[in-house]
Design a protein around this motif. Structure first.
Motif, PDB file in Angstrom:
ATOM      1  N   GLN A  20     -12.963  59.884 -18.928  1.00  0.00           N
ATOM      2  CA  GLN A  20     -11.952  59.028 -19.510  1.00  0.00           C
ATOM      3  C   GLN A  20     -12.068  57.589 -19.041  1.00  0.00           C
ATOM      4  OE1 GLN A  20      -8.220  60.843 -18.246  1.00  0.00           O
ATOM      5  NE2 GLN A  20      -7.636  58.956 -17.252  1.00  0.00           N
ATOM      6  N   SER A  21     -11.737  56.688 -19.987  1.00  0.00           N
ATOM      7  CA  SER A  21     -11.751  55.264 -19.683  1.00  0.00           C
ATOM      8  C   SER A  21     -10.464  54.885 -18.975  1.00  0.00           C
ATOM      9  CB  SER A  21     -11.877  54.462 -20.977  1.00  0.00           C
ATOM     10  OG  SER A  21     -13.051  54.808 -21.665  1.00  0.00           O
ATOM     11  N   LEU A  22     -10.463  53.765 -18.311  1.00  0.00           N
ATOM     12  CA  LEU A  22      -9.275  53.227 -17.674  1.00  0.00           C
ATOM     13  C   LEU A  22      -9.181  51.767 -18.054  1.00  0.00           C
ATOM     14  CD1 LEU A  22      -6.944  53.983 -15.758  1.00  0.00           C
ATOM     15  CD2 LEU A  22      -8.345  53.128 -13.869  1.00  0.00           C
ATOM     16  N   GLY A  23      -8.020  51.392 -18.559  1.00  0.00           N
ATOM     17  CA  GLY A  23      -7.843  50.027 -19.003  1.00  0.00           C
ATOM     18  C   GLY A  23      -8.025  49.014 -17.884  1.00  0.00           C
ATOM     19  N   THR A  24      -8.279  47.800 -18.289  1.00  0.00           N
ATOM     20  CA  THR A  24      -8.564  46.739 -17.322  1.00  0.00           C
ATOM     21  C   THR A  24      -7.327  46.259 -16.576  1.00  0.00           C
ATOM     22  OG1 THR A  24      -8.296  45.073 -19.068  1.00  0.00           O
ATOM     23  CG2 THR A  24     -10.527  45.929 -18.674  1.00  0.00           C
ATOM     24  N   SER A  25      -6.132  46.689 -17.011  1.00  0.00           N
ATOM     25  CA  SER A  25      -4.907  46.193 -16.383  1.00  0.00           C
ATOM     26  C   SER A  25      -4.513  46.959 -15.131  1.00  0.00           C
ATOM     27  CB  SER A  25      -3.746  46.239 -17.386  1.00  0.00           C
ATOM     28  OG  SER A  25      -3.433  47.582 -17.711  1.00  0.00           O
ATOM     29  N   CYS A  26      -5.266  48.015 -14.782  1.00  0.00           N
ATOM     30  CA  CYS A  26      -4.903  48.788 -13.594  1.00  0.00           C
ATOM     31  C   CYS A  26      -6.163  49.293 -12.909  1.00  0.00           C
ATOM     32  CB  CYS A  26      -3.982  49.957 -13.952  1.00  0.00           C
ATOM     33  SG  CYS A  26      -4.761  51.235 -14.960  1.00  0.00           S
ATOM     34  N   SER A  27      -5.984  49.717 -11.670  1.00  0.00           N
ATOM     35  CA  SER A  27      -7.112  50.256 -10.916  1.00  0.00           C
ATOM     36  C   SER A  27      -7.000  51.761 -10.719  1.00  0.00           C
ATOM     37  CB  SER A  27      -7.200  49.570  -9.545  1.00  0.00           C
ATOM     38  OG  SER A  27      -5.984  49.733  -8.834  1.00  0.00           O
ATOM     39  N   ASP A 377      -7.897  48.587 -24.785  1.00  0.00           N
ATOM     40  CA  ASP A 377      -8.881  48.286 -23.741  1.00  0.00           C
ATOM     41  C   ASP A 377      -8.203  47.905 -22.427  1.00  0.00           C
ATOM     42  OD1 ASP A 377     -10.814  48.777 -25.615  1.00  0.00           O
ATOM     43  OD2 ASP A 377     -11.296  46.665 -25.995  1.00  0.00           O
ATOM     44  N   ALA A 378      -7.042  47.309 -22.511  1.00  0.00           N
ATOM     45  CA  ALA A 378      -6.351  46.864 -21.294  1.00  0.00           C
ATOM     46  C   ALA A 378      -5.437  47.933 -20.703  1.00  0.00           C
ATOM     47  CB  ALA A 378      -5.543  45.605 -21.588  1.00  0.00           C
TER      48      ALA A 378
END
Length: 718
Positions: A20-27, A377-378
């Motif tokens: 799974q992808s993880l948006g750029t707004s969190c780690s 994406d975010a």
């Protein structure tokens, strides 16, 4: 005793190279809710800026409405509405005379109605007291409901009354306490899942039931049977799977004895404790003994049983074939997995991200593709993405990453539009759910996917994502539908009249509605909830937003195409697509709850596959008997289980004389000789052959007449 209805609100293994992808707004991914016990439900607190995109004045039309904002309160002389966290109570005052609390379809003088389901019945004067009158149709659901009714011996209370209508899902955590009837049903194509009946005289009267618990009732299922003509129609087919019945004298009771088909019954994996009669006849014999101890019914049926290429059914009142259930389809208790529509009750409002707050317009005009893609994406995996009510136009493929949780507001719409989707020879995906070979959580609820026509090259939804390991049904859609044409903004309404004078060029709605790819897994349920209507994949046959009934002729090539190795759970329907409604090719490990289809009304003019052409890329069928689409086509597939199916062909080129002889088309269901398939409770209308093997008719409907429909209790490939 007053009838009290507690309404728990809910306004709401193949090799995978990409996880799974993880948006750029969190780690780190969102894993749990942070709402405090005193916080209101998130839907109450979130900013509501949704609009009805095609309303004449969208800015003045209020989409989200809280009853408390409109003066709802609890005066002692009227129905009480008491709103709490995720909970409301509707209760008549002790002195109040009432017919129904919520009434979904009002009867007018003389028996007419606001809406037009199949029959008109007038409720008894002064009422016996019914919790919900629910005879509405496709795409509806009921969930998280508790009915508290009188436990007196002379009570006439009933929880839900459904005397007609069709295709609803009742699912997950509804509970009935007391009363005469828990559910009184006389409808078609209902799926009821995960319901509990306590201390009810008759738990359920009338559908397909999955995961039902019946405790300390007098009768579990009370079935009106014996009618084998349209005029004497009674229960045609009842299918019960994964039931638990405790301290109830009678599990299933029919009104008439059967020595031949006159009301089909299927019971699969029923666990009985202190149930004296498993199956009996009113004032008559015991057909299947129960036990004062514990008893498990593996697979039992009453009705006509077929297998393989045999053209002769055998009337059976006893054990029937028990389909092999792959472990991937089962929960830890060995029952078919059922998963609730996500509610996010434990999540705080700041764990949601509104697409309109991030710049999307949803006005049915603006191209929102880039904005929505940037939001995914975010924020995918970082927050729950809230689609404010509106219609969001996309002009190229919108990619939803694995790990996404998204929820609409009053069925938010994502619509594919433009030149990218206009080339039938080069079809393009409108919404791609997960990248190819991706794996992770995917939760999509309360969304409609559609197109703005003409879009002959649109694959509306392509589903690639596989559920996370060890998380059954971790990737799914709930109360989300593919609805093509027949609505304002689609450009596919009365400009495409039923007589075909609109031609085909301007009347294409889609190339394919839903594609489940080989590496995917999915849980599809709508209502589509105690009564469930899974996912509705519908090409409009009438103009919904016009007068509501004028017929139109639109074209969508394919309904649902699955080549998934599973697991796949599907409670749903597909209607009016040109080549097929459901096709399984090289598929494995599928469970299909009551699955419903209709054939295009215009066929065989033009004949299938026209105005499309068969494609080897998508393994399209090339044989279409007399020019008609298939309801179901299965090729090289294994461990496929249908538990209830209603497959219909009501027209031959918009005429219905063919229904007099049930010969609107020759064949409906085709299974190839290499596939392993079991179909329980198969009901068909309008086709000469209910089931075919290798394009050759095997089961003739005339041998299985069971009222208006013909019903096969079970067919198995071997």
């Amino acid at each position: 005793m007053a009838l009290t209805l507690l309404l728990w609100l809910s306004l709401s293994l193949s090799c995978h190279t990409l996880v799974q992808s993880l948006g750029t707004s969190c780690s780190a991914p969102l894993t749990s809710g942070t709402a405090a016990a005193s916080d209101p439900y998130w839907l109450e607190s979130i900013t509501h800026q949704g609009t009805a995109a095609y309303n004449a004045d969208p800015t003045s039309y209020q989409v989200y409405r809280n009853v408390m904002d409109f003066g709802a309160k609890a005066p002692p002389s009227q129905v009480e509405i008491d709103v709490d966290l995720d909970r409301a109570t509707l209760a008549p005052s002790p002195q109040q005379s009432f017919s129904f609390l919520p009434d979904a379809d009002i009867y007018l003088a003389g028996g007419s109605e606001w809406y037009a389901p199949t029959n008109n019945l007038v409720p008894a004067a002064n009422s016996e007291g019914t919790g919900i009158h629910w005879q509405v149709s496709q795409g509806t659901s009921l969930m998280n409901i508790v009915f508290e009714m009188s436990t007196e011996s002379d009570t006439a209370h009933q929880g839900i009354w459904m005397e007609n209508g069709r295709r609803v899902l009742i699912s997950m955590n509804p509970q009935t306490i007391g009363g005469k009837y828990g559910i009184w049903g006389g409808n078609q194509q209902f799926t009821v899942r995960n319901v509990t009946m306590n201390n009810v005289q008759t738990a359920i009267y009338g559908y397909t039931f999955q995961g039902v618990t019946i405790n300390n009732c007098q009768v579990g299922f009370d079935l009106a049977t014996g009618g084998i003509t349209e005029a004497t129609q009674s229960v045609g087919g009842e299918a019960i799977i994964d039931a638990v019945v405790i301290d109830t004298p009678i599990f299933v009771r029919t009104s008439a004895a059967s020595t031949s088909l006159a009301g089909s019954i299927v019971i699969n994996n029923a666990q009985l404790t202190n149930v004296g009669v498993a199956v009996g006849v009113l004032n008559g014999e015991t057909v299947l003994e129960g036990s004062t101890g514990s008893l498990t019914i593996d697979s039992w049926g009453q009705g006509n049983v077929y297998s393989g290429t045999s053209t002769t059914g055998i009337f059976t009142q006893g054990d029937i074939v028990s389909a092999t259930k792959p472990s991937s389809l089962l929960d830890s208790a060995g029952r078919i997995v059922g998963k609730m529509h996500p509610q996010y009750a434990d999540y705080a409002v700041d764990q949601f991200v509104s697409v309109k707050s991030k710049g999307a317009k949803g006005d049915g005009v603006t191209d929102d593709t880039a904005t929505l893609q940037a939001i995914f994406d975010a924020y995918s995996g970082c927050a729950i993405i809230f689609f404010d009510a509106g219609t969001y136009i996309v002009t190229s493929t919108l990619q939803i990453p694995a790990g996404t949780q998204m929820v609409g507001e009053a069925w938010s719409v994502i619509a594919g539009s433009g030149s990218a989707f206009e080339d039938q020879s080069n079809p393009q995906v409108v919404v791609q759910v997960g990248a190819e070979n991706s794996q992770g959580i995917m939760e999509i609820s309360d969304i409609i996917f559609t197109t703005v026509g003409p879009t002959p090259g649109a694959i509306v939804v392509e589903w690639n994502v596989q559920e996370p390991s060890g998380n059954s049904a971790g990737a799914g859609m709930w109360d989300s539908h593919i609805r093509l044409g027949g609505a304002i903004g689609t450009n596919l309404e009365t400009n495409c009249p039923a007589d075909g004078s609109g031609g085909t060029t301007d009347c294409f709605a889609a190339y394919m509605a839903l594609h489940l790819t080989a590496s995917s897994s999915v849980y599809l349920e709508v209502v589509v909830e105690w009564i469930s209507f899974s996912t509705w994949v519908w090409l409009a046959d009438h103009d919904l937003d016009g007068d509501g009934y004028t017929q139109i002729t639109l074209y969508s090539g394919r309904g649902i195409y699955s080549e998934s190795a599973g697991p796949v759970w599907m409670i749903g329907a597909a209607e009016h697509h040109s080549l097929y409604q459901l096709q399984l090719v090289n598929a494995q490990n599928h469970y299909l709850g009551l699955f419903q289809t209709e054939i295009p009304y215009y066929q065989p003019s033009p004949e299938s596959p026209s105005p499309f052409t068969s494609s080897t890329t998508y393994n399209d069928p090339t044989t279409f008997d007399s020019g008609f689409a298939w309801a179901v086509n299965v090729v090289s597939s294994t461990d496929i289980i249908f538990f209830g199916a209603g497959l219909y062909s009501f027209y031959n080129d918009y005429t219905q004389d063919c229904l007099d002889t049930m010969s609107c088309q020759p064949q409906l269901v085709n299974i190839d000789s290499t596939s392993s398939v079991t179909i329980y409770s198969l009901s068909t209308i309008g086709a000469t052959y209910q089931l075919s093997v290798e394009n050759t008719g095997i089961v003739n409907q005339s041998d299985n007449i069971d009222g208006y429909q013909s019903t096969v209790t079970v067919w198995s490939s071997s």
